[in-house]
Each structure stands twice: as C-alpha cells, then as structure tokens.
Design an enzyme around this catalytic site. Structure first.
Site, PDB file in Angstrom:
ATOM      1  N   SER A  59     -49.880  -9.951  -8.251  1.00 51.95           N
ATOM      2  CA  SER A  59     -51.368  -9.944  -7.542  1.00 51.95           C
ATOM      3  C   SER A  59     -50.886 -10.130  -5.909  1.00 51.95           C
ATOM      4  CB  SER A  59     -52.078 -11.156  -7.972  1.00 51.95           C
ATOM      5  OG  SER A  59     -51.473 -12.430  -7.922  1.00 51.95           O
TER       6      SER A  59
ATOM      7  N   GLY B 161     -47.201 -16.160  -6.533  1.00 51.06           N
ATOM      8  CA  GLY B 161     -48.125 -17.120  -5.850  1.00 51.06           C
ATOM      9  C   GLY B 161     -48.666 -16.476  -4.917  1.00 51.06           C
TER      10      GLY B 161
ATOM     11  N   ASP C  83     -44.371 -14.713 -21.594  1.00 50.63           N
ATOM     12  CA  ASP C  83     -43.929 -14.354 -20.163  1.00 50.63           C
ATOM     13  C   ASP C  83     -43.056 -15.672 -19.688  1.00 50.63           C
ATOM     14  OD1 ASP C  83     -43.937 -13.296 -17.525  1.00 50.63           O
ATOM     15  OD2 ASP C  83     -45.689 -14.509 -16.798  1.00 50.63           O
ATOM     16  N   HIS C  84     -42.012 -15.274 -18.975  1.00 49.84           N
ATOM     17  CA  HIS C  84     -40.821 -16.272 -18.595  1.00 49.84           C
ATOM     18  C   HIS C  84     -40.583 -17.303 -19.846  1.00 49.84           C
ATOM     19  CE1 HIS C  84     -40.879 -14.993 -14.615  1.00 49.84           C
ATOM     20  NE2 HIS C  84     -42.146 -15.004 -14.560  1.00 49.84           N
TER      21      HIS C  84
ATOM     22  N   GLY D 123     -45.011 -11.286  -9.685  1.00 49.22           N
ATOM     23  CA  GLY D 123     -45.601 -11.650  -8.607  1.00 49.22           C
ATOM     24  C   GLY D 123     -46.484 -10.561  -8.102  1.00 49.22           C
TER      25      GLY D 123
ATOM     26  N   THR E  78     -51.888 -15.093  -9.981  1.00 55.95           N
ATOM     27  CA  THR E  78     -52.479 -16.131  -8.997  1.00 55.95           C
ATOM     28  C   THR E  78     -53.910 -15.567  -8.151  1.00 55.95           C
ATOM     29  OG1 THR E  78     -50.409 -16.826  -8.462  1.00 55.95           O
ATOM     30  CG2 THR E  78     -52.006 -17.116  -6.885  1.00 55.95           C
TER      31      THR E  78
HETATM   32  P1  13P Z   1     -48.563 -13.863  -9.486  1.00 55.05           P
HETATM   33  O1  13P Z   1     -49.150 -15.077  -9.871  1.00 55.05           O
HETATM   34  O2  13P Z   1     -48.048 -14.030  -8.153  1.00 55.05           O
HETATM   35  O3  13P Z   1     -49.606 -12.696  -9.451  1.00 55.05           O
HETATM   36  O4  13P Z   1     -47.396 -13.314 -10.576  1.00 55.05           O
HETATM   37  C1  13P Z   1     -47.550 -13.134 -11.867  1.00 55.05           C
HETATM   38  C2  13P Z   1     -46.368 -13.151 -12.488  1.00 55.05           C
HETATM   39  O5  13P Z   1     -45.532 -12.407 -12.334  1.00 55.05           O
HETATM   40  C3  13P Z   1     -46.272 -13.679 -13.765  1.00 55.05           C
HETATM   41  O6  13P Z   1     -45.060 -13.633 -14.491  1.00 55.05           O
END
Ligand code: 13P
Length: 295
Positions: A217, A187, A81-82, A215, A239
C-alpha cells in the site's frame, strides 16, 4: 470458494495481473475484501499476519476467514502472512488456511533455507501453497518508515533480495512463491517509494516462481503496473487501507459531534467497512492490470 495459493497465483500468471492480498485482522476487513472480490469479479487473498495476533488472535479470526471464503462466489485464498514459527504455521493449516508464509528473513541465509524447507515439508501434507522471503524490507506493517539518511533505498534495515541467491533459495526450499525486497517497505512511506525495477527484473530472469510485493500500500498505480509487468503476482496491502478507514471514522465522529448527535460503535464499524470496500475495490481494479473480470 477456496482456491489455494499456488492456483490463485497461476491465475494471475495466465492473466499478467497480481492478486490483491489484504491483511484482514477485523471482520470489517474480511467482509470488505471478499465483497470487493465479488463486486469486481477478480480473485482475492485474505491474510492474517502473526504480528497482528494482538489485534485478532488467529483462533478467533481464522475460522471466520475460512467460513466466509468457503461460502463466497469469488475465488478466495486464505493465507497466513509472515508466519514466524512452524508451530504457528501448523495452527493455520489445521484451521483450513490454504496459503502460508514462512518468514525467515531475520535469519541467516542457511537458517532461512533450513526453516523454509521444513515448512515446505509440512505444507506438502495439505492443499496449500508456501510463500517464503529472501532479503528484508526493514520495517513491519503499521510502521512509519525510518528516515535515517544513511538507510538504503528501501529504508533502514532493508536488504534487497540477491537475484543469484534467489534461484538457489527456490531450488533448495521448494517454495511456491518468493517475497522479495526491491524498495517497498511495510507501513507508511515518508516520501515517494523508490522501487528498483532492475533488481526485480534480475530476480525474474532467474526465478520462475511467482513473486510477491510486500509493503504494497502507498505505491503509485504506475509502479504497480510496472511491477506486475515485471512478474509480481501477489501484492500485500494493509497500512494505507486502514489509514483511510480510520480517517473516515474520525470524519464521521467529527460530523456527529458538530451536530451534537450521538455516535454509536456500529456507526463506526459501518463507516470503516464502507471505506475499506471502496479502497479494496479500486485497488483490485488496478492490480488486474487490464485483465477482464474472471467470474
Ligand atoms: P503495508 O502495510 O505496507 O501495505 O504492507 C502489507 C504487507 O506487506 C503485509 O505483509
């Protein structure tokens, strides 16, 4: 068993569902994600973000992720991821990851295209799918959303994905999945997330590749379902899951202290695993969007 990022998202497309993509920078999280997949019968993506290198280095958690995915009866993709650099992506590929993300969202459009195309050329030598990002969410995993009153809907620094640019981007890079910005934020959310389904619909109308919600969650079940019906096939989730797990651990510590009983580290890891398993199981059922279990 291992299923690569392209194939796992093709399953999601056939079933009008989204695959849960859990960030798993601890053994408890890896086990909870895979156990939730086995319990529900839905495929899962376990993923490691480069920015979590200080929580668990890729070289430590990566081999454990691959080994547990290989021996699972569930369909599991092991994803980076990323990924911020091609060298980090190569390390994940060599560990056996079968999904990777090149996050060029902080670069100019032209640089993002050039780097994403380089990542596509590298990934083509492996049994692996590639996710790229266009637009920016403006915050990272674990952040608390900045409440700057002048910030766009997605939060300070957020730039929605431009639907016309999105189709050019996919054509120029050959990415298999597109991470897009339409109002979700990494977050904790300060208020109700404000998603732009108009932007998502416009992207979907121009781009045939599966779309990714970052993002993920903290979003309502209703918005998850609307986003899946609008073409979201992978939902990144971190998160809120780890927040609930931490609350559960704190509750356990408080109880033991009130009873003047000892509390051991393994009590905490078990409590965290159990809370993550419960949360991940619930989330996967919502993301299935009514599809029958597949295994
Ligand atoms: P959250 O931590 O906001 O759930 O996002 C996770 C995310 O997008 C990981 O790339």
């Amino acid at each position: 068993m291992l299923v690569n990022l392209r194939d796992i998202c093709a399953i999601a497309e056939q079933n009008n569902m989204a695959i849960a993509a859990f960030n798993t920078p601890s053994l408890e999280a890896v086990r909870a994600a895979i156990d939730a997949a086995e319990a529900t019968g839905y495929p899962v993506i376990i993923q490691h973000a480069e920015c979590h290198e200080d929580i668990a280095p890729l070289d430590v958690i990566g081999p454990a992720m691959v080994a547990l995915a290989e021996r699972s009866s569930a369909l599991v993709c092991v994803h980076l991821d990323h990924g911020e650099s091609l060298s980090y992506i190569r390390r994940a590929l060599e560990l056996g990851f079968n999904g990777v993300m090149l996050d060029g969202s902080a670069l100019s459009y032209d640089e993002n295209v050039a780097n994403s195309a380089r990542a596509a050329a590298m990934v083509a030598n492996y049994d692996c799918g590639l996710e790229c990002e266009l637009g920016s969410l403006g915050a990272r995993e674990g952040d608390v959303l900045n409440d700057d009153p002048n910030a766009p809907e997605g939060g300070a620094g957020a730039i929605y994905t431009d639907p016309d640019q999105a189709s050019d981007f996919i054509a120029a890079t050959g990415a298999d999945l597109l991470a897009c910005s339409f109002g979700t934020v990494h977050g904790l959310y300060r208020g109700e997330p404000q998603l732009s389904f108009e932007v998502l619909d416009q992207i979907r109308a121009r781009v045939g590749t599966p779309l990714v919600m970052h993002g993920g969650s903290g979003v309502s079940d209703e918005d998850y379902r609307k986003a899946i019906d609008a073409g979201i096939r992978k939902i990144n989730y971190y998160t809120y899951g780890v927040k609930y797990a931490a609350e559960s651990v704190c509750g356990l510590v408080d109880e033991r202290r009130a009873a003047e009983s000892p509390v051991y580290w393994h009590d905490m890891t078990i409590a965290a695993y159990e809370r993550l398993l419960a949360d991940f199981t619930d989330v996967m059922k919502v993301f299935a969007n009514g599809a029958a279990p597949l295994a």
